[in-house]
Write an enzyme that holds these catalytic residues in place. Structure first.
Site, PDB file in Angstrom:
ATOM      1  N   PRO A   5      55.862 -58.124  40.238  1.00  0.00           N
ATOM      2  CA  PRO A   5      54.640 -58.795  40.690  1.00  0.00           C
ATOM      3  C   PRO A   5      54.889 -59.676  41.922  1.00  0.00           C
ATOM      4  CG  PRO A   5      54.915 -59.043  38.311  1.00  0.00           C
ATOM      5  CD  PRO A   5      56.193 -58.461  38.845  1.00  0.00           C
ATOM      6  N   GLU A  55      62.353 -60.213  31.186  1.00  0.00           N
ATOM      7  CA  GLU A  55      61.753 -61.106  32.194  1.00  0.00           C
ATOM      8  C   GLU A  55      62.172 -60.735  33.612  1.00  0.00           C
ATOM      9  OE1 GLU A  55      59.492 -62.882  30.589  1.00  0.00           O
ATOM     10  OE2 GLU A  55      60.492 -62.093  28.800  1.00  0.00           O
ATOM     11  N   ARG A  99      51.689 -37.057  46.097  1.00  0.00           N
ATOM     12  CA  ARG A  99      50.502 -36.239  46.362  1.00  0.00           C
ATOM     13  C   ARG A  99      50.191 -36.135  47.857  1.00  0.00           C
ATOM     14  NH1 ARG A  99      46.111 -38.921  47.386  1.00  0.00           N
ATOM     15  NH2 ARG A  99      44.608 -37.419  46.612  1.00  0.00           N
ATOM     16  N   ASP A 109      39.750 -38.038  50.750  1.00  0.00           N
ATOM     17  CA  ASP A 109      39.889 -39.059  49.710  1.00  0.00           C
ATOM     18  C   ASP A 109      39.235 -40.369  50.082  1.00  0.00           C
ATOM     19  OD1 ASP A 109      41.342 -37.840  47.800  1.00  0.00           O
ATOM     20  OD2 ASP A 109      43.292 -38.452  48.591  1.00  0.00           O
TER      21      ASP A 109
HETATM   22  N1  4HQ Z   1      56.517 -55.868  36.165  1.00  0.00           N
HETATM   23  N2  4HQ Z   1      53.982 -54.276  39.816  1.00  0.00           N
HETATM   24  C1  4HQ Z   1      57.980 -57.379  34.898  1.00  0.00           C
HETATM   25  C2  4HQ Z   1      55.256 -55.791  36.766  1.00  0.00           C
HETATM   26  C3  4HQ Z   1      55.015 -55.045  38.023  1.00  0.00           C
HETATM   27  C4  4HQ Z   1      53.802 -55.049  38.748  1.00  0.00           C
HETATM   28  C5  4HQ Z   1      57.682 -55.109  36.575  1.00  0.00           C
HETATM   29  C6  4HQ Z   1      56.654 -56.686  34.987  1.00  0.00           C
HETATM   30  C7  4HQ Z   1      58.983 -55.845  36.432  1.00  0.00           C
HETATM   31  C8  4HQ Z   1      60.376 -57.152  34.960  1.00  0.00           C
HETATM   32  N3  4HQ Z   1      55.832 -54.269  38.693  1.00  0.00           N
HETATM   33  N4  4HQ Z   1      59.097 -56.495  35.132  1.00  0.00           N
HETATM   34  N5  4HQ Z   1      52.679 -55.697  38.466  1.00  0.00           N
HETATM   35  O1  4HQ Z   1      54.345 -56.371  36.252  1.00  0.00           O
HETATM   36  O2  4HQ Z   1      55.223 -53.807  39.781  1.00  0.00           O
END
Ligand code: 4HQ
Length: 258
Positions: free
Chosen positions: A97, A124, A162, A177
């Site tokens: 994130p 985590e 794609r 698209d």
């Molecule tokens: N995570 N976009 C936590 C995500 C995520 C997202 C991936 C959760 C990594 C450790 N990854 N782990 N949103 O939420 O890519």
């Protein structure tokens, strides 16, 4: 070591403790077919197989305390090194994130990378020293929290793949698209002409392709104006588009008294 097929256009290596999850894309539909045809090559490196301890554990406690676990440094690091030694000069992507939020526009540049290693974190997350020294780019698929990076990696692989020539049969369907013109889709209709007293817009049955094109463009502009005005603000409209949108708005306001 697997032979690197010469028709292959893009290589994806995936660092994950749950490689089986990727069957969701590898065993079905368009991406499944592209992998069978060897247009796309996917290989997995499981940190579990690099865990040296008796329990083959792949998680560890964070320094400084606090709730939750992190992925252990060593098995993850070794899996990444193994992947890098096979997929030379690959771009390493960590899904998080904290990364840049992926947009359709970013995909073009990512295709040209040819070799991509995705690191899928669990728990985590991962040790910052892996991010600092092993990762080239951090990407997020959206502002919400997943239980692992696997789904995010699948989203990226699907969206990148794609766009590769030969993966989707009809080139037109990619060009038309949503987002390729920064507009949402126009409404679509298929058989039957009349169902539950609902008909298909007469114009689409006319065979007049010029009128159909104009109608679709107007609908695309109108839906975007209603549902995603933020997209319209970023877009430069041609004179034709301005006129069509003005007509759409006028009719819409008449219908809804606003
Ligand atoms: N995570 N976009 C936590 C995500 C995520 C997202 C991936 C959760 C990594 C450790 N990854 N782990 N949103 O939420 O890519």
């Amino acid at each position: 070591m697997k032979k690197q097929h010469n028709n292959t256009i893009i290589w994806f290596d995936i660092i994950t403790i749950f490689p089986e999850m990727f069957r969701a894309i590898s065993d079905f539909g368009i991406i499944g077919r592209a992998i069978k045809k060897k247009i796309i090559d996917v290989n997995f490196f499981n940190p579990r197989n690099f865990a040296e301890n008796k329990y083959k554990s792949v998680d560890d406690r964070p320094y400084g305390g606090g709730p939750g676990m992190l992925m252990s440094f060593k098995p993850l690091y070794l899996a990444i090194q193994k992947s890098k030694s096979i997929l030379k000069d690959a771009t390493v992507i960590y899904l998080t994130p904290q990364g840049k939020e992926l947009q359709q526009n970013d995909l073009k540049r990512l295709i040209s990378k040819k070799k991509i290693i995705f690191i899928c974190g669990r728990y985590e997350g991962i040790d910052q020293r892996i991010i600092d020294n092993q990762v080239d780019e951090e990407w997020s698929i959206g502002n919400y929290i997943l239980t692992g990076g696997e789904l995010a990696a699948m989203v990226m692989i699907d969206a990148i793949s794609r766009l590769i020539p030969g993966v989707i049969k009809s080139k037109k369907s990619i060009e038309e698209d949503s987002f390729s013109n920064n507009l949402l889709d126009y409404p679509n209709y298929t058989r039957p002409k009349m169902i539950q007293k609902m008909s298909v817009p007469e114009l689409l049955l006319s065979g007049n392709h010029d009128q159909i094109r104009t109608w679709r463009l107007k609908q695309a502009l109108g839906t975007t104006w209603i549902k995603r005005p933020d997209l319209l603000e970023k877009k430069l409209l041609t004179l034709e588009e301005k006129i069509l949108l003005a007509e759409f708005k006028k009719k819409f306001r008449e219908k809804n008294n606003c």
